[in-house]
Write a protein that holds these residues in place. Structure first.
Motif, short mmCIF file in Angstrom:
data_model
loop_
_atom_site.label_atom_id
_atom_site.label_comp_id
_atom_site.label_asym_id
_atom_site.label_seq_id
_atom_site.Cartn_x
_atom_site.Cartn_y
_atom_site.Cartn_z
N UNK A 23 54.26 50.81 48.02
CA UNK A 23 53.79 51.70 46.88
C UNK A 23 54.07 53.35 47.35
N UNK A 24 53.56 53.53 48.61
CA UNK A 24 53.68 54.81 49.18
C UNK A 24 55.14 55.23 49.31
N UNK A 25 55.88 54.31 49.76
CA UNK A 25 57.26 54.68 49.93
C UNK A 25 58.07 54.70 48.63
N UNK A 32 66.77 57.32 55.85
CA UNK A 32 65.65 56.16 55.11
C UNK A 32 64.61 56.04 56.44
N UNK A 33 64.90 55.92 57.71
CA UNK A 33 63.85 55.68 58.64
C UNK A 33 62.73 56.59 58.56
N UNK A 34 63.31 58.20 58.36
CA UNK A 34 62.36 59.07 58.42
C UNK A 34 61.40 58.99 56.92
N UNK A 35 61.97 58.58 55.79
CA UNK A 35 61.35 58.53 54.76
C UNK A 35 59.98 57.38 54.74
N UNK A 85 63.24 40.37 61.38
CA UNK A 85 62.07 41.23 61.67
C UNK A 85 61.36 40.73 62.83
N UNK A 86 60.82 41.96 63.55
CA UNK A 86 59.98 41.59 64.91
C UNK A 86 58.59 40.93 64.51
N UNK A 87 58.14 41.24 63.57
CA UNK A 87 56.75 40.83 63.06
C UNK A 87 56.61 40.29 61.61
N UNK A 88 55.66 39.31 61.30
CA UNK A 88 55.64 39.00 59.79
C UNK A 88 55.12 40.33 59.06
N UNK A 100 61.84 49.21 57.03
CA UNK A 100 61.63 49.31 58.75
C UNK A 100 60.39 49.52 59.02
N UNK A 101 59.26 49.58 57.94
CA UNK A 101 57.71 49.40 58.22
C UNK A 101 57.35 48.44 57.46
#
Length: 432
Positions: free
Chosen positions: A192-194, A235-238, A301-304, A388-389
């Motif tokens: 939601x933040x994104x 995009x990665x910055x946002x 993805x590196x993580x779940x 990415x996050x």
């Protein structure tokens, strides 16, 4: 959760708490980790408490929760933006003011907590206040009980986190989530933040560029009347921006709680040393369910990626919304629908409240289509939103407990606690 019914001695304790100096709370803030009933098994600070574990009482718990996550009145909104005038800027996600700040008033975080009595959810981000805090109110019985009425019990058990790495960082294995303690768990909806930030940047004319795959978002060129393409935002910055904003919100909340601990004479500290995936429910071990959030895995993805606790706290992403178009509509409804900051019937602090709220620039159909285009591209390209996050994020925790003064008197030469700690039992537990 049952309401608190204050005794005369507890009301006296609240009055004394209200007089505690802010600067003493700030300068006297320390991590005080050693509790009554605690034990450091080895090393230069090895110590075993002679006292029994002492859980927080109902009033102590209510005060901490109210300071960390309490509702204080109405959000005052963003006053002015020349690019929006004469409309009122429409950044905010909530009409509610809480005890901590939130970037652009997005308010995407909520709170869980656990202690010896069980595990709970405390939703306050959209709790419309029935009273605004005024100077000198302090913590009243009515205010505390309004907060407690919102608590939802999820389990009769304290959350189980194994006392070993990687579930706890090594220096926390002896004390984190310790019996008798209260552990507050702030959780942010980064999806939601994104999405809110995509709306923010889009409204301010910024085009988003996929710097991970080195390409523009297909179809975005149709919106040249709304966007500037000469200096697009990566995009990665946002997404990193969104994660950082939410992390600051989470830390501000627990920092308030940490200051309160000193004022009350309680121990504890703010920290991030519990594995957030284990806490959310993505440990990979059935016997370590944490909060039980739904999560997905993907070879990319590196993580779940936890996405939400169904029916309790659901991220603005799939599968809690069928598509990103539905998530965009949900964000629009949160902002402009009944109870939202831009609905004319939502009460608030303004002299002409309906007129101010109705003056916000709406999300028209074409804007929602543009927002959906970008969000859907991210979701389809990376297999999740954000790309990415994490979709759901824990940055830090607050642990509160009764400290063992014998430990601090024995192992340190300087006084490492405040007068409030010395007098805590007499003031807050006079009949124990």
């Amino acid at each position: 959760m049952k309401p608190v019914a204050l005794t005369d001695s507890q009301r006296a304790a609240l009055r004394e708490l209200a007089q505690f100096p802010l600067l003493d709370a700030i300068y006297g803030r320390r991590s005080r980790r050693f509790p009554v009933g605690g034990r450091i098994p080895a090393g230069p600070l090895a110590f075993t408490s002679r006292h029994e574990v002492q859980p927080l009482n109902d009033l102590e718990r209510a005060l901490i929760l109210n300071t960390v996550a309490g509702v204080t009145g109405w959000h005052c909104g963003i006053s002015h933006h020349p690019g929006y005038a004469p409309a009122w800027p429409n950044y905010n996600g909530s009409a509610t003011g809480r005890t901590f700040g939130s970037a652009a008033g997005f308010h995407t975080s909520e709170f869980f907590f656990t202690d010896d009595s069980g595990t709970y959810f405390l939703p306050t981000r959209d709790a419309l206040p029935d009273k605004t805090y005024t100077e000198g109110d302090g913590a009243t019985e009515a205010h505390l009980n309004r907060l407690l009425s919102r608590v939802v019990k999820l389990s009769d058990e304290r959350i189980h986190i194994p006392r070993e790495e990687p579930y706890l960082e090594g220096h926390n294995t002896w004390i984190a989530n310790y019996p008798g303690s209260l552990l507050v768990i702030p959780v942010a909806d980064i999806a939601q933040q994104t999405l809110a930030n995509l709306a923010f940047f889009t409204q301010n004319g910024f085009a988003i560029y996929d710097d991970v795959n080195n390409r523009p978002i297909p179809g975005i060129e149709k919106y040249r009347d709304k966007l500037r393409f000469d200096d697009p935002l990566p995009l990665s910055f946002v997404e990193q921006y969104s994660l950082t904003e939410a992390s600051a919100e989470l830390m501000a909340a627990v920092h308030n709680g940490h200051l309160l601990l000193g004022a009350m004479g309680l121990g504890g500290w703010a920290f991030d040393g519990i594995d957030r995936l284990a806490m959310l429910g993505a440990s990979g071990r059935p016997d370590v369910p944490g909060l039980g959030f739904r999560y997905d895995t993907d070879p990319r993805w590196a993580l779940p990626n936890p996405t939400g606790l169904p029916g309790v706290f659901e991220g603005f992403c799939r599968p809690h919304h069928p598509s990103m178009a539905d998530a965009v509509e949900a964000l629009t409804e949160r902002k402009f629908g009944v109870g939202g900051p831009y609905h004319p019937d939502t009460p608030g602090p303004f002299a002409d409240n309906p007129g101010v709220r109705a003056a916000a620039a709406p999300y028209d159909l074409r804007f929602r289509e543009l927002l959906t285009l970008q969000a859907t591209y991210i979701d389809e390209t990376f297999g999740k939103f954000p790309g990415t996050v994490p979709a759901i994020w824990i940055m830090n925790y607050l642990q509160a407990q009764h400290i063992d003064l014998d430990f601090y008197d024995t192992v340190q030469t300087e006084t490492s606690y405040l007068s409030t700690h010395r007098h805590h039992q007499d003031l807050w537990h006079p009949t124990d």
